[in-house]
Scaffold this active site. Sequence first.
Site, PDB file in Angstrom:
ATOM      1  N   TYR A   1      -8.515   6.046 -15.338  1.00 47.98           N
ATOM      2  CA  TYR A   1      -8.842   7.467 -15.502  1.00 47.98           C
ATOM      3  C   TYR A   1     -10.107   7.547 -16.366  1.00 47.98           C
ATOM      4  CZ  TYR A   1      -7.473  12.399 -16.475  1.00 47.98           C
ATOM      5  OH  TYR A   1      -7.401  13.760 -16.580  1.00 47.98           O
TER       6      TYR A   1
ATOM      7  N   ARG B   1      -5.695  12.907 -24.726  1.00 53.48           N
ATOM      8  CA  ARG B   1      -7.086  13.168 -24.329  1.00 53.48           C
ATOM      9  C   ARG B   1      -7.598  14.446 -24.978  1.00 53.48           C
ATOM     10  NH1 ARG B   1      -9.439  11.498 -19.521  1.00 53.48           N
ATOM     11  NH2 ARG B   1     -10.096  13.599 -19.000  1.00 53.48           N
TER      12      ARG B   1
ATOM     13  N   ARG C   1      -6.757  20.558 -33.356  1.00 55.85           N
ATOM     14  CA  ARG C   1      -7.504  20.845 -34.590  1.00 55.85           C
ATOM     15  C   ARG C   1      -6.868  21.971 -35.359  1.00 55.85           C
ATOM     16  NH1 ARG C   1     -12.028  21.756 -30.963  1.00 55.85           N
ATOM     17  NH2 ARG C   1     -12.922  19.702 -30.551  1.00 55.85           N
TER      18      ARG C   1
ATOM     19  N   ARG D   1      -5.712  25.449 -12.053  1.00 56.74           N
ATOM     20  CA  ARG D   1      -6.786  26.175 -12.735  1.00 56.74           C
ATOM     21  C   ARG D   1      -7.730  26.831 -11.740  1.00 56.74           C
ATOM     22  NH1 ARG D   1      -9.318  20.679 -15.543  1.00 56.74           N
ATOM     23  NH2 ARG D   1      -9.554  19.534 -13.621  1.00 56.74           N
TER      24      ARG D   1
ATOM     25  N   ARG E   1      -2.982  10.870  -7.785  1.00 54.24           N
ATOM     26  CA  ARG E   1      -2.806  12.294  -7.557  1.00 54.24           C
ATOM     27  C   ARG E   1      -4.022  12.767  -6.769  1.00 54.24           C
ATOM     28  NH1 ARG E   1       1.636  14.652  -7.385  1.00 54.24           N
ATOM     29  NH2 ARG E   1       0.931  16.654  -8.212  1.00 54.24           N
TER      30      ARG E   1
HETATM   31  P1  FAD Z   1     -16.390   7.982  -7.266  1.00 58.87           P
HETATM   32  O1  FAD Z   1     -17.156   9.167  -7.696  1.00 58.87           O
HETATM   33  O2  FAD Z   1     -15.041   8.192  -6.710  1.00 58.87           O
HETATM   34  O3  FAD Z   1     -17.281   7.196  -6.209  1.00 58.87           O
HETATM   35  C1  FAD Z   1     -16.758   6.215  -5.345  1.00 58.87           C
HETATM   36  C2  FAD Z   1     -17.446   6.385  -3.996  1.00 58.87           C
HETATM   37  O4  FAD Z   1     -17.057   5.327  -3.136  1.00 58.87           O
HETATM   38  C3  FAD Z   1     -17.028   7.669  -3.282  1.00 58.87           C
HETATM   39  O5  FAD Z   1     -18.179   8.409  -2.927  1.00 58.87           O
HETATM   40  C4  FAD Z   1     -16.258   7.191  -2.072  1.00 58.87           C
HETATM   41  O6  FAD Z   1     -16.413   8.037  -0.935  1.00 58.87           O
HETATM   42  C5  FAD Z   1     -16.904   5.836  -1.838  1.00 58.87           C
HETATM   43  N1  FAD Z   1     -16.042   4.914  -1.096  1.00 58.87           N
HETATM   44  C6  FAD Z   1     -14.733   4.614  -1.356  1.00 58.87           C
HETATM   45  N2  FAD Z   1     -14.261   3.758  -0.443  1.00 58.87           N
HETATM   46  C7  FAD Z   1     -15.279   3.508   0.419  1.00 58.87           C
HETATM   47  C8  FAD Z   1     -15.398   2.718   1.587  1.00 58.87           C
HETATM   48  N3  FAD Z   1     -14.356   2.016   2.073  1.00 58.87           N
HETATM   49  N4  FAD Z   1     -16.597   2.656   2.215  1.00 58.87           N
HETATM   50  C9  FAD Z   1     -17.648   3.397   1.759  1.00 58.87           C
HETATM   51  N5  FAD Z   1     -17.580   4.173   0.670  1.00 58.87           N
HETATM   52  C10 FAD Z   1     -16.417   4.231  -0.001  1.00 58.87           C
HETATM   53  N6  FAD Z   1     -15.434  13.007 -15.910  1.00 58.87           N
HETATM   54  C11 FAD Z   1     -16.107  13.547 -16.960  1.00 58.87           C
HETATM   55  O7  FAD Z   1     -16.793  12.833 -17.695  1.00 58.87           O
HETATM   56  N7  FAD Z   1     -16.053  14.902 -17.216  1.00 58.87           N
HETATM   57  C12 FAD Z   1     -15.314  15.757 -16.453  1.00 58.87           C
HETATM   58  O8  FAD Z   1     -15.286  16.965 -16.727  1.00 58.87           O
HETATM   59  C13 FAD Z   1     -14.584  15.206 -15.356  1.00 58.87           C
HETATM   60  N8  FAD Z   1     -13.837  16.001 -14.569  1.00 58.87           N
HETATM   61  C14 FAD Z   1     -13.154  15.464 -13.513  1.00 58.87           C
HETATM   62  C15 FAD Z   1     -12.426  16.324 -12.701  1.00 58.87           C
HETATM   63  C16 FAD Z   1     -11.719  15.829 -11.614  1.00 58.87           C
HETATM   64  C17 FAD Z   1     -10.933  16.753 -10.738  1.00 58.87           C
HETATM   65  C18 FAD Z   1     -11.744  14.415 -11.357  1.00 58.87           C
HETATM   66  C19 FAD Z   1     -10.982  13.840 -10.213  1.00 58.87           C
HETATM   67  C20 FAD Z   1     -12.487  13.566 -12.150  1.00 58.87           C
HETATM   68  C21 FAD Z   1     -13.208  14.074 -13.241  1.00 58.87           C
HETATM   69  N9  FAD Z   1     -14.003  13.246 -14.039  1.00 58.87           N
HETATM   70  C22 FAD Z   1     -14.667  13.795 -15.109  1.00 58.87           C
HETATM   71  C23 FAD Z   1     -14.152  11.808 -13.739  1.00 58.87           C
HETATM   72  C24 FAD Z   1     -15.387  11.503 -12.859  1.00 58.87           C
HETATM   73  O9  FAD Z   1     -15.235  12.135 -11.615  1.00 58.87           O
HETATM   74  C25 FAD Z   1     -15.514   9.989 -12.672  1.00 58.87           C
HETATM   75  O10 FAD Z   1     -15.640   9.355 -13.914  1.00 58.87           O
HETATM   76  C26 FAD Z   1     -16.708   9.532 -11.796  1.00 58.87           C
HETATM   77  O11 FAD Z   1     -16.999  10.386 -10.741  1.00 58.87           O
HETATM   78  C27 FAD Z   1     -16.378   8.162 -11.247  1.00 58.87           C
HETATM   79  O12 FAD Z   1     -17.459   7.608 -10.547  1.00 58.87           O
HETATM   80  P2  FAD Z   1     -17.179   6.366  -9.586  1.00 58.87           P
HETATM   81  O13 FAD Z   1     -18.499   5.951  -9.044  1.00 58.87           O
HETATM   82  O14 FAD Z   1     -16.359   5.355 -10.279  1.00 58.87           O
HETATM   83  O15 FAD Z   1     -16.211   6.929  -8.451  1.00 58.87           O
HETATM   84  N1  UDP Z   2      -3.015  19.807 -20.363  1.00 62.73           N
HETATM   85  C1  UDP Z   2      -2.045  20.759 -20.539  1.00 62.73           C
HETATM   86  N2  UDP Z   2      -2.385  22.078 -20.537  1.00 62.73           N
HETATM   87  C2  UDP Z   2      -3.668  22.484 -20.359  1.00 62.73           C
HETATM   88  C3  UDP Z   2      -4.665  21.512 -20.190  1.00 62.73           C
HETATM   89  C4  UDP Z   2      -4.302  20.171 -20.186  1.00 62.73           C
HETATM   90  O1  UDP Z   2      -0.882  20.432 -20.696  1.00 62.73           O
HETATM   91  O2  UDP Z   2      -3.913  23.702 -20.348  1.00 62.73           O
HETATM   92  C5  UDP Z   2      -2.604  18.380 -20.343  1.00 62.73           C
HETATM   93  C6  UDP Z   2      -2.275  17.894 -18.925  1.00 62.73           C
HETATM   94  O3  UDP Z   2      -1.211  16.975 -19.020  1.00 62.73           O
HETATM   95  C7  UDP Z   2      -3.533  17.179 -18.512  1.00 62.73           C
HETATM   96  C8  UDP Z   2      -3.960  16.542 -19.842  1.00 62.73           C
HETATM   97  O4  UDP Z   2      -3.624  17.541 -20.815  1.00 62.73           O
HETATM   98  O5  UDP Z   2      -3.290  16.199 -17.526  1.00 62.73           O
HETATM   99  C9  UDP Z   2      -5.421  16.178 -19.931  1.00 62.73           C
HETATM  100  O6  UDP Z   2      -6.186  17.353 -19.679  1.00 62.73           O
HETATM  101  P1  UDP Z   2      -7.680  17.274 -19.187  1.00 62.73           P
HETATM  102  O7  UDP Z   2      -8.258  18.623 -19.272  1.00 62.73           O
HETATM  103  O8  UDP Z   2      -8.358  16.164 -19.905  1.00 62.73           O
HETATM  104  O9  UDP Z   2      -7.483  16.873 -17.663  1.00 62.73           O
HETATM  105  P2  UDP Z   2      -8.592  16.715 -16.505  1.00 62.73           P
HETATM  106  O10 UDP Z   2      -9.745  17.618 -16.822  1.00 62.73           O
HETATM  107  O11 UDP Z   2      -8.978  15.277 -16.499  1.00 62.73           O
HETATM  108  O12 UDP Z   2      -7.876  17.140 -15.287  1.00 62.73           O
END
Ligand code: FAD
Ligand code: UDP
Length: 366
Positions: free
Chosen positions: A347, A171, A175, A279, A248
């Site tokens: 993911y 992911r 570079r 982080r 997770r």
């Molecule tokens: P969700 O946002 O999970 O929405 C699903 C909804 O369904 C939730 O509100 C939940 O409460 C609801 N739900 C579930 N079960 C039920 C039920 N039984 N009844 C009623 N409601 C329910 N993407 C990026 O592009 N850039 C980023 O920097 C990035 N950072 C991330 C960092 C973290 C820590 C995480 C976990 C994800 C990150 N993502 C990022 C991914 C991003 O969060 C997802 O792509 C996006 O939010 C997914 O949208 P969704 O609608 O599929 O799911």
């Molecule tokens: N990763 C790492 N060191 C870092 C940042 C990321 O080893 O400082 C690895 C780690 O395995 C992580 C993966 O790269 O799960 C993808 O990172 P990303 O920042 O895309 O994760 P996210 O923002 O989705 O948590």
Amino acid sequence: MKYDYLIVGAGLYGAVFAWEAKKRGKTCLVVEKRDHIAGNIYCEEMDGIQVHRYGAHIFHTSDKRVWEYVNQFAEFNHYINSPVARYKGELYNLPFNMNTFSKMWGIATPGEAQAIIASQIADLHITEPKNLEEQALSLVGRDVYEKLIKGYTEKQWGRDCKDLPAFIIKRLPLRFTYDNNYFNDRYQGIPMGGYTKMVDKLLEGTQVRLNTDYFACRKELDALAEKVVYTGMIDRFYDYSLGVLEYRSVRFETEKLEMENYQGNAVVNYTEREVPYTRIIEHKHFEFGKQPVTIISREYSSEWKKGDEPYYPVNDAKNNALYEEYREMADKEKRVIFGGRLGNYRYYDMDKVIAAALEMCDRELA
Ligand code: FAD
Ligand code: UDP
């Protein structure tokens, strides 16, 4: 039937579906078990700062259709994600690039960096990396792996790097230029005013019931609509009948500090094993905030158990195989559409969620 679609989940997938359905004259009811819309991209304002409650979210995409789509609902700022990795007090730029290598080895040119990496992996003879460790070693060599990848990844995933799939590390860009942009994508930014406002616009004109768990009143809700768009956990939908998919989870410790600038960057990764969090996010830097105070969140990664928030699907071979069994059942459903990160057990980044929702709408609502 009162509605054409019952949408379970007011996250990005559900909200895009709702907007598209409304545009085509269909009616939807959205149910959301949390007390707010926007799913994991939810932001809440604290002291004038947009706080990303479920983890830092940076919008990035190379898909022009998706970029133009989101720009209808929000204006994006010019934020470029450039995290810093901190290993035992040493600071390195991410993603892995000439700034990282120069700091690590005191060198200046791509040729020197490539020669060091090659010398560190010569004896390993990795031709096809079988797991994350082999993938990382073959890309960046032993020093970068040991200091910046191993500890962070094992904290993040709770598994040994040898037991994790190689794709996770791919992911990240690698570079041999001095470029700290964490993403290779053509478009990037943060919606001004936060993501919640953007999702609110997508849901404009659609009825949303908060604090409503689909499973608490499934029969009554099903009876209200012709079809269901389900964005919750797919294994939960089938009452875990084939087994439980692994996720997770993440715990955030959020704190307000009476200072203007805590760490000088939005994202600082703590890559050594001994620091318990992965982080620290300083939210104001996503929007170039000038407030006199600041808000930070420490991120602790943990194994998911029933009742916790599922954050990351664990897409290893075992879980993917179980997901495929659930998907076969899902494919046979006539009136249920499974979508989003939890419904598809993927993911997905935000842009992929939007693209998938738009594709589904093109097929379903044609
Ligand atoms: P969700 O946002 O999970 O929405 C699903 C909804 O369904 C939730 O509100 C939940 O409460 C609801 N739900 C579930 N079960 C039920 C039920 N039984 N009844 C009623 N409601 C329910 N993407 C990026 O592009 N850039 C980023 O920097 C990035 N950072 C991330 C960092 C973290 C820590 C995480 C976990 C994800 C990150 N993502 C990022 C991914 C991003 O969060 C997802 O792509 C996006 O939010 C997914 O949208 P969704 O609608 O599929 O799911
Ligand atoms: N990763 C790492 N060191 C870092 C940042 C990321 O080893 O400082 C690895 C780690 O395995 C992580 C993966 O790269 O799960 C993808 O990172 P990303 O920042 O895309 O994760 P996210 O923002 O989705 O948590």
